[in-house]
Design a protein around this motif. Structure first.
Motif, PDB file in Angstrom:
ATOM      1  N   THR A 129     -24.095 -17.095  25.007  1.00 53.53           N
ATOM      2  CA  THR A 129     -24.720 -16.521  23.841  1.00 53.53           C
ATOM      3  C   THR A 129     -25.977 -16.973  23.476  1.00 53.53           C
ATOM      4  N   GLY A 130     -26.842 -16.307  22.737  1.00 55.18           N
ATOM      5  CA  GLY A 130     -28.110 -16.903  22.596  1.00 55.18           C
ATOM      6  C   GLY A 130     -27.955 -17.452  20.990  1.00 55.18           C
ATOM      7  N   GLY A 131     -26.789 -17.909  20.610  1.00 48.40           N
ATOM      8  CA  GLY A 131     -26.579 -18.600  19.120  1.00 48.40           C
ATOM      9  C   GLY A 131     -26.609 -17.594  18.391  1.00 48.40           C
ATOM     10  N   PRO A 132     -26.259 -18.285  17.254  1.00 50.70           N
ATOM     11  CA  PRO A 132     -26.080 -17.204  15.807  1.00 50.70           C
ATOM     12  C   PRO A 132     -27.069 -16.299  15.545  1.00 50.70           C
ATOM     13  N   ASP A 133     -28.355 -16.423  16.126  1.00 44.93           N
ATOM     14  CA  ASP A 133     -29.281 -14.977  15.925  1.00 44.93           C
ATOM     15  C   ASP A 133     -29.010 -14.163  17.066  1.00 44.93           C
ATOM     16  N   ASP A 134     -28.004 -14.203  17.849  1.00 46.15           N
ATOM     17  CA  ASP A 134     -27.628 -13.339  18.871  1.00 46.15           C
ATOM     18  C   ASP A 134     -26.709 -12.241  18.239  1.00 46.15           C
ATOM     19  N   ILE A 135     -27.153 -10.854  18.429  1.00 44.14           N
ATOM     20  CA  ILE A 135     -26.344  -9.695  17.710  1.00 44.14           C
ATOM     21  C   ILE A 135     -25.002  -9.986  17.828  1.00 44.14           C
ATOM     22  N   ALA A 136     -24.632 -10.509  19.336  1.00 45.90           N
ATOM     23  CA  ALA A 136     -23.346 -10.484  20.002  1.00 45.90           C
ATOM     24  C   ALA A 136     -22.731 -11.745  19.829  1.00 45.90           C
ATOM     25  N   TYR A 137     -23.274 -12.606  18.831  1.00 40.95           N
ATOM     26  CA  TYR A 137     -22.722 -14.075  18.740  1.00 40.95           C
ATOM     27  C   TYR A 137     -21.415 -13.682  18.338  1.00 40.95           C
ATOM     28  N   PRO A 138     -21.211 -13.245  17.000  1.00 41.89           N
ATOM     29  CA  PRO A 138     -19.896 -13.016  16.499  1.00 41.89           C
ATOM     30  C   PRO A 138     -18.766 -12.375  17.513  1.00 41.89           C
ATOM     31  N   ASN A 139     -19.227 -11.442  18.006  1.00 42.76           N
ATOM     32  CA  ASN A 139     -18.292 -10.841  19.149  1.00 42.76           C
ATOM     33  C   ASN A 139     -17.862 -11.641  20.160  1.00 42.76           C
ATOM     34  N   ALA A 140     -18.698 -12.494  20.681  1.00 41.52           N
ATOM     35  CA  ALA A 140     -18.340 -13.526  21.740  1.00 41.52           C
ATOM     36  C   ALA A 140     -17.309 -14.321  21.424  1.00 41.52           C
ATOM     37  N   VAL A 141     -17.692 -14.927  19.983  1.00 41.57           N
ATOM     38  CA  VAL A 141     -16.716 -16.027  19.487  1.00 41.57           C
ATOM     39  C   VAL A 141     -15.487 -15.451  19.288  1.00 41.57           C
ATOM     40  N   ASP A 142     -15.425 -14.287  18.770  1.00 38.79           N
ATOM     41  CA  ASP A 142     -13.870 -13.595  18.338  1.00 38.79           C
ATOM     42  C   ASP A 142     -13.307 -13.296  19.873  1.00 38.79           C
ATOM     43  N   ASP A 143     -13.961 -12.567  20.732  1.00 39.87           N
ATOM     44  CA  ASP A 143     -13.338 -12.588  21.982  1.00 39.87           C
ATOM     45  C   ASP A 143     -12.776 -13.754  22.770  1.00 39.87           C
TER      46      ASP A 143
END
Length: 278
Positions: free
Chosen positions: A190-204
């Motif tokens: 991911t691109g870190g916390p500013d990446d819109i997909a960050y929380p989705n990736a962490v959850d996955d």
């Protein structure tokens, strides 16, 4: 879930990625990449809606593992991510992106499977320039943002050895069952916390099958990553290493992700975690 429904579900992401990646694709290929085999791209009527990246000259004795790629926004432009895809190909991979060069419209996960099917068939087709030159037993599926969700769907295919999700993650917990179908090592980048997909990736990552080898890495560059940089920038370096480890067994590349001297574990500004990689 039908692919057209996937595209509808992902509509909220489509508008966020229009500035991403490699910029407009050129109409003519140019060899490049930092690897030992300068690479370019081509098209073929046998796989009309795709763009194929490969070493400009395939040396005798070299067989190319297969890498298939889904674009951000599920956009049908096979040269949108050309910097990083040419980089992968220059290290001895056959890389097939959804969409024709400069193409328009939308793609779906079936196109990734079609790309694998085409590569397997070309390896034995009489008259194919790739006959006997493709390692059909080694397959990676990758995708950015919306293309990462295409990659997740396509990775249920038993032929897939590894999957890489770039700036991507499921949008709804109702789809978590798809994670259970993953069967090869996976990486979420991911691109870190500013990446819109960050929380989705962490959850996955937290919901992956317990025994599945997995890597989760964050580089603070936002949702658009480093795709537009020469050779894909840091994403190109790390993605190439993952492919060389997973599809070619390269132990130097493995050391970037696993082991007591894990390279990315101590390389700022990367933040990483992993499991089952040993």
């Amino acid at each position: 879930m039908p692919n057209r429904f996937v595209r509808g579900l992902l509509a909220t992401l489509v508008t966020t990625v229009t500035a991403v990646a490699a910029g407009p694709g050129s109409a003519q290929a140019a060899p490049g990449g930092s690897g030992p085999f300068p690479a370019d791209y081509e098209t073929t009527l046998r796989l009309y809606d795709h763009t194929i990246y490969r070493p400009d000259t395939i040396p005798t004795g070299l067989t190319l593992p297969i890498v298939v790629w889904g674009n951000g926004a599920c956009r049908a432009d096979g040269t949108w991510f050309q910097n990083i895809l040419r980089e992968f190909a220059s290290h001895g991979f056959l890389v097939i992106a959804n969409g024709r060069p400069g193409g328009t419209g939308s793609t779906d996960a079936d196109m990734l499977t079609e790309a694998i099917d085409w590569a397997v068939a070309e390896n034995t087709r009489a008259g194919s320039r790739y006959r006997g030159r493709i390692d059909t037993g080694k397959v990676a599926v990758m995708g950015q943002s919306c293309g990462g969700l295409e990659a997740l769907e396509a990775s249920a295919d038993a032929r897939v050895d590894t999957t890489v999700f770039w700036n991507s993650g499921l949008l709804s917990d109702r789809e978590n069952v798809r994670l259970a179908r993953l069967h090869g090592p996976v990486a979420y980048l991911t691109g870190g916390p500013d990446d819109i997909a960050y929380p989705n990736a962490v959850d996955d990552y937290s919901r992956l099958p317990a025994a599945l080898p997995a890597f989760l890495g964050h580089l603070p560059v936002g949702h658009y990553g480093t795709f537009s940089q020469t050779n894909g920038g840091e994403y190109g370096r790390v993605g190439t290493a993952w492919l060389k480890w997973q599809l070619k067994g390269d132990q130097t590349s493995r050391a970037l992700f696993a082991g007591p001297s894990c390279g990315l574990c101590t390389t700022a500004p990367w933040t990483v975690t992993s499991r089952n990689l040993s």
